[in-house]
Design an enzyme around this catalytic site. Sequence first.
Site, short mmCIF file in Angstrom:
data_model
loop_
_atom_site.label_atom_id
_atom_site.label_comp_id
_atom_site.label_asym_id
_atom_site.label_seq_id
_atom_site.Cartn_x
_atom_site.Cartn_y
_atom_site.Cartn_z
N ASP A 182 4.36 4.57 51.20
CA ASP A 182 3.25 3.74 50.84
C ASP A 182 2.24 3.58 51.94
O ASP A 182 2.59 3.56 53.03
CB ASP A 182 3.44 2.47 50.32
CG ASP A 182 4.36 1.62 51.03
OD1 ASP A 182 3.86 0.98 52.00
OD2 ASP A 182 5.26 1.27 50.77
N GLU A 184 16.96 34.17 62.50
CA GLU A 184 16.27 33.00 62.19
C GLU A 184 15.96 32.29 63.43
O GLU A 184 14.98 31.55 63.59
CB GLU A 184 16.85 32.10 61.32
CG GLU A 184 16.98 32.99 59.80
CD GLU A 184 17.63 32.12 58.70
OE1 GLU A 184 18.21 31.11 59.18
OE2 GLU A 184 18.01 32.61 57.67
#
Length: 719
Positions: A524, A604
Amino acid sequence: MISFDEKNAIFTLTGKGTTYAMGVVDGVLEHRYFGAPIHAGDDLSLFRGEAAGSFEARIPGTVSQNQISAEAPAYGRGDYREPMLVFRGEEGETTVDLRYVGYRIVRDHKLAGLPTSFGGETLAVTLSDPVRGVSVELFYTVFDDAPAVARSARIKNTGKGKLKILRAYSAALDLPGNGYDLITLYGAWVRERMPERTPVRHGVISVDSKRVSSSATENPFAAVVERTATENAGRAYGLALVYSSSWKISVEGAQNGSTRLLGGISDFAFSKTLSPGETFDTPEAVFAFSPDGLGGLSRAFHDYAREHLMNPAFVKRPRPIVVNNWEATYFDFDYERLYPIIDAAEGTGIDTFVLDDGWFGARNNDSAGLGDWTVNRSKLPEGLTPLIERCHARGLKFGLWFEPEMVNPDSDLYRAHPDWAISCPGYEPLLSRRQLVLDITRPEVRDYIVSAVNRVLSENAIDYVKWDSNRNVTELFSSAAAENDRECFAHAYALGLYDLFERIVFANPGVFFEGCSGGGARFDFGMLYYFPQIWTSDDTDAGMRCLIQYGTSYVYPPSAMSCHVAACPNHQNGRTTPFFTRCAVAHLGATGFELDLSKLPDEERNAIREQNELFRRDEDLILSGDLYRVADPFSGNLFGFLIVSKDRSKATLTLVKLLAETNAEHLFPRLPGLDPAASYFIEESGATFHGDTLAEVGLPFDCRKLGDFTAAVFHLRRV
Ligand code: DGJ
């Protein structure tokens, strides 16, 4: 800019891309307009909110307030819609009639103990009701570089007896007409902020949190958009609260043909008593506006947050690229288990190692140790130093996880201070994740947390902190609450929390703090004032992240979202996605890794360096670019984010084809936001197109033979 037309008693607040206007009529401060910029000089007193043909005509001394749009609607004088303010006098009286007194212009406006937008110009208008003995100062902050208005209210008991506040929302806004849709963000753990759109109808629709946290269940945000509005067109109004505890937002389609949007601190099980002379500040509610649909509204919120809410020391600075050990080891680690992860990060462009939960107290699983912020010597006998030195030797910084608000019953802290955990007399406190919440409304509890956390930070070379919070509060009660504060625990918790942030986060300006709450359950604007980024979700699956980051972007800018590449099969949902896709999706925020680097396949591991270089090359887009959502994964099989630099000289387009299709059509996602007259070279395809072609025809994307969750990233440069 703020102006006051004395003759017509009209206030006009002009920000970038918006005008907000109010008028004083018969002593009532009435809303006139919020939307695209209009001329300040026009006589807006003609645009009164009275319903045409209403039998309740506006005659002084009659019930008329239901026809008008008060800026601070209170209860008792005939406005039967949802009020912003509800008070009760000592005899139980609820009638309130607030009348205009005067105004002042405020520089560097700051609310007491609450995060507050900065860098704008603030109008403070005072209203008063001498009978009820209350005055309300309404604050409006406008910004010359963001289409937003931050509102809040300061309530003062001006009477002789006690005044009870039963509801103190931050703001109310009446919009013309009823033809809107409401868009909110619902969710749960590992699927936070899922968009939901519903028609506004007559009556009240509300979303809230009663969890003493802004919550994953609903986000403290609502957009009210024209019913025909789309991602790129139509008027869109938004409200987001600068608040991290229990809240409520309501939308009401009213009988007089208007729509009221309002919200703030939840009034559920809430009241706050003011003694004569005492004041109470509400948190801020930020209203944003765009004529360009939901996408424009999101960009308005992003600009506001980056320029006027988030810490300027970090907001536009390149972010740490972390490797976090949580999904690599969970609680099961020692030096030998962690060193390979640190070693493998060297030279990859990862610059920070973050040690997550489990390094302190007797913490070997989630049943013990929270509250004891000293190193777990059975796991790390030499303390943190060997890890920190190992990081420094490999060119990495060191970060550490805390959960300062919590305590396990099995902890030294709880054994010494069982009464510091929140509980309600007569009830056994409920455990969640085998932990309790500390009563941070009490100053001595906060003092302990501040000294315990700050001691670890000052005794060790720590550059990064992840501040977690893994459960919600139950049994709301504080034995230490003053009489006037007995019925507002959730808000007192917010004030305690913000005090902790001031004394830990802001008191350590050299440390980078990331917010977290069991994933993204406290995402928020209140948190973003203190934390430049927040862990978006515990769901690290790239497929789910497309949805979660899409919804989160309705309000919060990409740089606020912490996004990590994790191992496959994914620990939350078992899905396997290509490594490139995981990187592409994690590159849409503050990127990082959440896996055992030492166990990655060579291919990777080798790709990490290249991926991090790519991220760094265009990180300025994440930090300050304009986001255009070009493909909606909730309504189609494609996710698409286009992020365009403010000067429109470059952009990055990230597409993820969700599920493979057979015999599917060729796609041409349209790319708004570029300079229509300029040509853009697309690095990956070697093609050059004008901005208008890309906006109207779209970018050719042959995804016919792509497997599930295949990503494509296109870099566009203006030539
Ligand atoms: C919840 C967080 O979201 C995770 O990333 C991790 O830090 C755990 N808590 C640790 O308990």
